[in-house]
Design a protein around this motif. Structure first.
Motif, PDB file in Angstrom:
ATOM      1  N   PRO A 191      -1.523  19.129  -4.345  1.00  0.00           N
ATOM      2  CA  PRO A 191      -1.731  18.197  -5.462  1.00  0.00           C
ATOM      3  C   PRO A 191      -1.270  16.769  -5.187  1.00  0.00           C
ATOM      4  CG  PRO A 191      -0.099  19.884  -6.034  1.00  0.00           C
ATOM      5  CD  PRO A 191      -0.616  20.214  -4.679  1.00  0.00           C
ATOM      6  N   SER A 192      -0.475  16.555  -4.141  1.00  0.00           N
ATOM      7  CA  SER A 192      -0.028  15.187  -3.840  1.00  0.00           C
ATOM      8  C   SER A 192      -0.960  14.474  -2.855  1.00  0.00           C
ATOM      9  CB  SER A 192       1.397  15.210  -3.271  1.00  0.00           C
ATOM     10  OG  SER A 192       1.406  15.820  -1.996  1.00  0.00           O
ATOM     11  N   ALA A 193      -1.926  15.192  -2.301  1.00  0.00           N
ATOM     12  CA  ALA A 193      -2.861  14.588  -1.334  1.00  0.00           C
ATOM     13  C   ALA A 193      -3.783  13.609  -2.049  1.00  0.00           C
ATOM     14  CB  ALA A 193      -3.681  15.672  -0.644  1.00  0.00           C
ATOM     15  N   ARG A 194      -4.033  12.472  -1.421  1.00  0.00           N
ATOM     16  CA  ARG A 194      -4.952  11.479  -1.969  1.00  0.00           C
ATOM     17  C   ARG A 194      -5.923  11.056  -0.883  1.00  0.00           C
ATOM     18  NH1 ARG A 194      -3.473  13.452  -5.675  1.00  0.00           N
ATOM     19  NH2 ARG A 194      -2.268  12.676  -7.408  1.00  0.00           N
ATOM     20  N   PHE A 195      -7.193  11.054  -1.241  1.00  0.00           N
ATOM     21  CA  PHE A 195      -8.247  10.603  -0.336  1.00  0.00           C
ATOM     22  C   PHE A 195      -8.138   9.105  -0.114  1.00  0.00           C
ATOM     23  CE2 PHE A 195     -12.490   8.702   0.042  1.00  0.00           C
ATOM     24  CZ  PHE A 195     -12.946   9.332   1.182  1.00  0.00           C
ATOM     25  N   CYS A 196      -7.849   8.377  -1.200  1.00  0.00           N
ATOM     26  CA  CYS A 196      -7.831   6.928  -1.111  1.00  0.00           C
ATOM     27  C   CYS A 196      -6.754   6.343  -2.009  1.00  0.00           C
ATOM     28  CB  CYS A 196      -9.189   6.353  -1.501  1.00  0.00           C
ATOM     29  SG  CYS A 196      -9.675   6.709  -3.198  1.00  0.00           S
ATOM     30  N   GLY A 197      -6.477   5.086  -1.756  1.00  0.00           N
ATOM     31  CA  GLY A 197      -5.584   4.301  -2.589  1.00  0.00           C
ATOM     32  C   GLY A 197      -6.280   2.988  -2.904  1.00  0.00           C
ATOM     33  N   PHE A 198      -5.618   2.132  -3.666  1.00  0.00           N
ATOM     34  CA  PHE A 198      -6.221   0.873  -4.084  1.00  0.00           C
ATOM     35  C   PHE A 198      -5.190  -0.236  -4.001  1.00  0.00           C
ATOM     36  CE2 PHE A 198      -8.106   4.398  -6.333  1.00  0.00           C
ATOM     37  CZ  PHE A 198      -9.449   4.235  -6.042  1.00  0.00           C
ATOM     38  N   ASP A 199      -5.667  -1.444  -3.766  1.00  0.00           N
ATOM     39  CA  ASP A 199      -4.789  -2.605  -3.907  1.00  0.00           C
ATOM     40  C   ASP A 199      -5.224  -3.342  -5.175  1.00  0.00           C
ATOM     41  OD1 ASP A 199      -7.029  -4.153  -3.254  1.00  0.00           O
ATOM     42  OD2 ASP A 199      -6.255  -4.803  -1.326  1.00  0.00           O
ATOM     43  N   ILE A 228      -4.751   0.799   8.166  1.00  0.00           N
ATOM     44  CA  ILE A 228      -5.387   1.395   6.997  1.00  0.00           C
ATOM     45  C   ILE A 228      -6.771   0.746   6.920  1.00  0.00           C
ATOM     46  CG2 ILE A 228      -4.798  -0.128   5.090  1.00  0.00           C
ATOM     47  CD1 ILE A 228      -3.573   3.115   4.621  1.00  0.00           C
ATOM     48  N   MET A 229      -7.766   1.489   6.515  1.00  0.00           N
ATOM     49  CA  MET A 229      -9.121   0.957   6.414  1.00  0.00           C
ATOM     50  C   MET A 229      -9.360   0.474   4.985  1.00  0.00           C
ATOM     51  SD  MET A 229     -10.128   1.396   9.474  1.00  0.00           S
ATOM     52  CE  MET A 229     -11.868   1.049   9.445  1.00  0.00           C
ATOM     53  N   VAL A 258       0.851  -1.188   0.000  1.00  0.00           N
ATOM     54  CA  VAL A 258       0.000   0.000   0.000  1.00  0.00           C
ATOM     55  C   VAL A 258       0.887   1.238   0.000  1.00  0.00           C
ATOM     56  CG1 VAL A 258      -1.687   1.286   1.328  1.00  0.00           C
ATOM     57  CG2 VAL A 258      -1.820  -1.185   1.228  1.00  0.00           C
ATOM     58  N   GLN A 259       0.581   2.152  -0.877  1.00  0.00           N
ATOM     59  CA  GLN A 259       1.330   3.402  -0.935  1.00  0.00           C
ATOM     60  C   GLN A 259       0.716   4.384   0.057  1.00  0.00           C
ATOM     61  OE1 GLN A 259       4.101   3.784  -2.738  1.00  0.00           O
ATOM     62  NE2 GLN A 259       3.882   1.677  -3.409  1.00  0.00           N
ATOM     63  N   GLY A 260       0.844   4.102   1.351  1.00  0.00           N
ATOM     64  CA  GLY A 260       0.236   4.911   2.400  1.00  0.00           C
ATOM     65  C   GLY A 260       0.777   6.314   2.487  1.00  0.00           C
ATOM     66  N   ALA A 261       1.971   6.560   1.936  1.00  0.00           N
ATOM     67  CA  ALA A 261       2.577   7.882   2.032  1.00  0.00           C
ATOM     68  C   ALA A 261       1.752   8.942   1.316  1.00  0.00           C
ATOM     69  CB  ALA A 261       3.994   7.846   1.464  1.00  0.00           C
ATOM     70  N   HIS A 262       0.960   8.551   0.320  1.00  0.00           N
ATOM     71  CA  HIS A 262       0.165   9.509  -0.434  1.00  0.00           C
ATOM     72  C   HIS A 262      -1.216   9.728   0.177  1.00  0.00           C
ATOM     73  CE1 HIS A 262       3.334   8.406  -3.169  1.00  0.00           C
ATOM     74  NE2 HIS A 262       3.020   9.421  -3.934  1.00  0.00           N
ATOM     75  N   LEU A 322      -8.617   1.932  -0.116  1.00  0.00           N
ATOM     76  CA  LEU A 322      -7.927   2.084   1.162  1.00  0.00           C
ATOM     77  C   LEU A 322      -7.936   3.541   1.595  1.00  0.00           C
ATOM     78  CD1 LEU A 322      -4.934   0.048  -0.198  1.00  0.00           C
ATOM     79  CD2 LEU A 322      -6.753  -0.869   1.240  1.00  0.00           C
ATOM     80  N   ILE A 323      -8.319   3.779   2.852  1.00  0.00           N
ATOM     81  CA  ILE A 323      -8.292   5.127   3.409  1.00  0.00           C
ATOM     82  C   ILE A 323      -7.689   5.072   4.805  1.00  0.00           C
ATOM     83  CG2 ILE A 323     -10.318   5.888   2.082  1.00  0.00           C
ATOM     84  CD1 ILE A 323     -11.925   5.765   4.736  1.00  0.00           C
TER      85      ILE A 323
END
Length: 170
Positions: free
Chosen positions: A127-135, A89-90, A44-48, A141-142
């Motif tokens: 611009p680098s903020a992300r609400f969610c990510g994906f696997d 991470i949720m 997971v790219q949690g840093a973003h 993922l939030i």
């Protein structure tokens, strides 16, 4: 052909990779998932990911308020998710979001998530903020703080509507 019956408790207590395999088999059997078994999860790219505050969540809602599908998808994250990893991470299944929002396909869910991401970028002016990510297994993922913030905004919206309804009845 051999059939195996598992109780809900047996499935719940199974290791995560076994639960994912069972989930894949059920979805593939119903024609809702890919035929190939899922590949191992990517890190997971949690840093973003941004841990949204209640103020951030309220600003996102204000940005997407006229877009009902995006609002419905947004409030899906106010539901309890599955906490995984350290830091936690949720996880939310995209197929569940699709089902709960009654959208027609995953593409519509993804378009709504993109609108939510854009609203967060604008609210944070980052611009680098992300609400969610994906696997790669169909999960969104939030951050846990984001889930709590959205649940808080939902409660505020409901309380406001309840107050309006009581005012109309008086």
């Amino acid at each position: 052909m051999i059939g195996i019956t598992l109780s809900a408790d047996q499935i719940r207590s199974a290791p995560p990779e076994v639960r994912r395999w069972i989930e894949h088999q059920v979805l593939a059997g119903l024609g809702l998932g890919p035929e190939a078994p899922p590949a191992p999860a990517l890190p997971v790219q949690g840093a973003h990911l941004v841990a949204c505050t209640t103020d951030d969540a309220a600003k996102i809602l204000a940005q997407i308020q006229g877009l009902l599908p995006a609002v419905n998808v947004f409030f899906e994250f106010g539901r309890p998710g599955i906490a995984m990893g350290q830091p936690p991470i949720m996880m939310f299944r995209l197929i569940d979001i699709l089902h709960h929002t009654r959208l027609q396909n995953i593409g519509q869910v993804m378009a709504s998530l993109e609108m939510i991401n854009k609203a967060l970028i604008e609210a944070r002016r980052d611009p680098s903020a992300r609400f969610c990510g994906f696997d790669n297994e169909g999960h969104c993922l939030i951050a846990p703080e984001t889930q709590r913030a959205i649940a808080s905004v939902w409660q505020t919206v409901i309380a406001r509507q309840h107050g309006v309804a009581e005012g109309e009845a008086a």
